[in-house]
Design a protein around this motif. Structure first.
Motif, PDB file in Angstrom:
ATOM      1  N   ARG A  79     -34.164  52.656  45.820  1.00 33.02           N
ATOM      2  CA  ARG A  79     -33.131  51.819  44.925  1.00 33.02           C
ATOM      3  C   ARG A  79     -33.536  51.953  43.485  1.00 33.02           C
ATOM      4  N   ALA A  80     -34.706  51.633  43.313  1.00 37.82           N
ATOM      5  CA  ALA A  80     -35.000  51.670  41.842  1.00 37.82           C
ATOM      6  C   ALA A  80     -34.685  52.875  41.111  1.00 37.82           C
ATOM      7  N   ASN A  81     -34.573  53.947  41.827  1.00 37.07           N
ATOM      8  CA  ASN A  81     -34.253  55.227  41.267  1.00 37.07           C
ATOM      9  C   ASN A  81     -32.797  55.542  40.971  1.00 37.07           C
ATOM     10  N   GLN A  82     -32.183  54.710  41.533  1.00 36.32           N
ATOM     11  CA  GLN A  82     -30.680  54.666  41.644  1.00 36.32           C
ATOM     12  C   GLN A  82     -29.921  54.697  40.222  1.00 36.32           C
ATOM     13  N   GLN A  83     -28.812  55.543  39.824  1.00 35.78           N
ATOM     14  CA  GLN A  83     -28.007  55.342  38.533  1.00 35.78           C
ATOM     15  C   GLN A  83     -26.917  55.004  39.414  1.00 35.78           C
ATOM     16  N   ARG A  84     -25.967  53.913  38.711  1.00 43.52           N
ATOM     17  CA  ARG A  84     -24.776  53.691  38.968  1.00 43.52           C
ATOM     18  C   ARG A  84     -23.671  54.126  38.161  1.00 43.52           C
ATOM     19  N   TYR A  85     -22.576  54.649  38.962  1.00 43.61           N
ATOM     20  CA  TYR A  85     -21.679  55.004  37.911  1.00 43.61           C
ATOM     21  C   TYR A  85     -20.246  54.612  38.555  1.00 43.61           C
ATOM     22  N   ARG A  86     -19.324  54.680  37.605  1.00 42.33           N
ATOM     23  CA  ARG A  86     -17.557  54.221  38.264  1.00 42.33           C
ATOM     24  C   ARG A  86     -16.618  55.503  38.080  1.00 42.33           C
ATOM     25  N   ASP A  87     -16.025  55.707  39.048  1.00 37.82           N
ATOM     26  CA  ASP A  87     -15.151  56.692  38.907  1.00 37.82           C
ATOM     27  C   ASP A  87     -13.698  56.510  38.278  1.00 37.82           C
ATOM     28  N   ALA A  88     -12.799  57.473  38.210  1.00 41.09           N
ATOM     29  CA  ALA A  88     -11.617  57.235  37.471  1.00 41.09           C
ATOM     30  C   ALA A  88     -10.729  55.949  38.080  1.00 41.09           C
ATOM     31  N   GLN A  89     -11.092  55.746  39.387  1.00 39.88           N
ATOM     32  CA  GLN A  89     -10.298  54.838  39.915  1.00 39.88           C
ATOM     33  C   GLN A  89     -11.110  53.420  40.012  1.00 39.88           C
ATOM     34  N   GLY A  90     -12.120  53.263  39.332  1.00 43.12           N
ATOM     35  CA  GLY A  90     -12.729  52.173  39.293  1.00 43.12           C
ATOM     36  C   GLY A  90     -13.881  51.755  40.208  1.00 43.12           C
ATOM     37  N   ARG A  91     -13.985  52.628  41.286  1.00 43.58           N
ATOM     38  CA  ARG A  91     -15.038  52.608  42.475  1.00 43.58           C
ATOM     39  C   ARG A  91     -16.413  53.101  41.888  1.00 43.58           C
ATOM     40  N   TYR A  92     -17.041  52.376  42.342  1.00 46.77           N
ATOM     41  CA  TYR A  92     -18.608  52.547  41.980  1.00 46.77           C
ATOM     42  C   TYR A  92     -19.183  53.338  42.874  1.00 46.77           C
ATOM     43  N   TYR A  93     -20.163  54.037  42.443  1.00 47.90           N
ATOM     44  CA  TYR A  93     -21.267  55.095  43.483  1.00 47.90           C
ATOM     45  C   TYR A  93     -22.559  55.250  42.748  1.00 47.90           C
ATOM     46  N   TYR A  94     -23.397  55.659  43.627  1.00 46.11           N
ATOM     47  CA  TYR A  94     -24.963  55.562  43.096  1.00 46.11           C
ATOM     48  C   TYR A  94     -25.317  56.982  43.287  1.00 46.11           C
ATOM     49  N   CYS A  95     -26.039  57.384  42.260  1.00 45.72           N
ATOM     50  CA  CYS A  95     -26.691  58.894  42.251  1.00 45.72           C
ATOM     51  C   CYS A  95     -28.200  58.624  42.159  1.00 45.72           C
ATOM     52  N   TYR A  96     -29.028  59.675  42.674  1.00 49.93           N
ATOM     53  CA  TYR A  96     -30.378  59.661  42.755  1.00 49.93           C
ATOM     54  C   TYR A  96     -30.975  60.664  41.639  1.00 49.93           C
ATOM     55  N   ASP A  97     -30.054  61.148  41.013  1.00 54.71           N
ATOM     56  CA  ASP A  97     -30.689  62.170  39.910  1.00 54.71           C
ATOM     57  C   ASP A  97     -29.531  62.264  38.783  1.00 54.71           C
ATOM     58  N   ASN A  98     -29.735  62.700  37.542  1.00 52.72           N
ATOM     59  CA  ASN A  98     -28.840  62.808  36.607  1.00 52.72           C
ATOM     60  C   ASN A  98     -27.710  63.887  36.713  1.00 52.72           C
ATOM     61  N   ARG A  99     -28.280  64.853  37.483  1.00 49.67           N
ATOM     62  CA  ARG A  99     -27.186  66.000  37.630  1.00 49.67           C
ATOM     63  C   ARG A  99     -26.035  65.566  38.443  1.00 49.67           C
ATOM     64  N   GLN A 100     -26.148  64.348  39.340  1.00 50.02           N
ATOM     65  CA  GLN A 100     -25.438  63.818  40.022  1.00 50.02           C
ATOM     66  C   GLN A 100     -24.944  64.800  41.339  1.00 50.02           C
ATOM     67  N   THR A 101     -26.002  65.241  42.072  1.00 52.72           N
ATOM     68  CA  THR A 101     -26.022  66.186  42.949  1.00 52.72           C
ATOM     69  C   THR A 101     -26.064  65.466  44.364  1.00 52.72           C
ATOM     70  N   GLU A 102     -26.787  64.210  44.337  1.00 55.17           N
ATOM     71  CA  GLU A 102     -27.026  63.427  45.441  1.00 55.17           C
ATOM     72  C   GLU A 102     -26.362  62.004  45.135  1.00 55.17           C
ATOM     73  N   CYS A 103     -25.258  61.961  45.617  1.00 57.34           N
ATOM     74  CA  CYS A 103     -24.465  60.589  45.342  1.00 57.34           C
ATOM     75  C   CYS A 103     -23.836  59.904  46.419  1.00 57.34           C
ATOM     76  N   TYR A 104     -23.697  58.607  46.467  1.00 58.12           N
ATOM     77  CA  TYR A 104     -23.041  57.867  47.587  1.00 58.12           C
ATOM     78  C   TYR A 104     -22.292  56.764  47.197  1.00 58.12           C
ATOM     79  N   TRP A 105     -21.176  56.497  47.942  1.00 54.14           N
ATOM     80  CA  TRP A 105     -20.479  55.063  47.559  1.00 54.14           C
ATOM     81  C   TRP A 105     -21.053  53.936  48.017  1.00 54.14           C
ATOM     82  N   GLU A 106     -20.750  52.820  47.638  1.00 54.79           N
ATOM     83  CA  GLU A 106     -21.155  51.679  47.729  1.00 54.79           C
ATOM     84  C   GLU A 106     -21.593  51.339  49.267  1.00 54.79           C
ATOM     85  N   ASN A 107     -20.746  51.896  49.947  1.00 60.09           N
ATOM     86  CA  ASN A 107     -20.823  51.681  51.375  1.00 60.09           C
ATOM     87  C   ASN A 107     -21.863  52.188  52.146  1.00 60.09           C
ATOM     88  N   GLY A 108     -22.504  53.427  51.379  1.00 61.42           N
ATOM     89  CA  GLY A 108     -23.555  54.222  52.004  1.00 61.42           C
ATOM     90  C   GLY A 108     -22.963  55.669  52.232  1.00 61.42           C
TER      91      GLY A 108
END
Length: 112
Positions: A79-108
């Motif tokens: 959880r401390a390593n997560q980066q939070r982003y928002r897509d074009a529709q305004g939905r949030y997702y989380y990534c564990y790296d800066n390359r955004q290769t391992e990303c998850y929506w808020e629901n997991g």
């Protein structure tokens, strides 16, 4: 008794050596496996020297307790390593790296 102790210790160390996520960043899995391995070794030592001298039961209890404690610690690190982003529709997702290769929506669910 020494052969059983050595086998349990070796199994615990092998579990910790192989623990990592798909991209090497899943701390919950890694820390849980490390905790289980350390707990198994410590439980075997304690179980062998205390009570009825049952190293196997001590290793099993230590693996469960150590694995749970390691998983909790790893989850906190994830959880401390997560980066939070928002897509074009305004939905949030989380990534564990800066390359955004391992990303998850808020629901997991995994975001592809």
């Amino acid at each position: 008794m020494n052969k059983a102790f050595i086998a349990i210790a070796a199994a615990g160390l092998m579990v910790t050596a192989c623990a990592s996520g798909p991209n090497g960043s899943n701390e919950t899995l890694r820390q849980g496996a490390i905790g289980a391995g350390i707990g198994a070794v410590a439980g075997a030592i304690i179980g062998n020297n205390v009570g009825d001298g049952n190293a196997g039961r001590g290793a099993a209890i230590g693996a469960v307790v150590g694995g749970a404690a390691g998983a909790i610690r790893g989850s906190q690190q994830d959880r401390a390593n997560q980066q939070r982003y928002r897509d074009a529709q305004g939905r949030y997702y989380y990534c564990y790296d800066n390359r955004q290769t391992e990303c998850y929506w808020e629901n997991g669910q995994r975001r592809y």
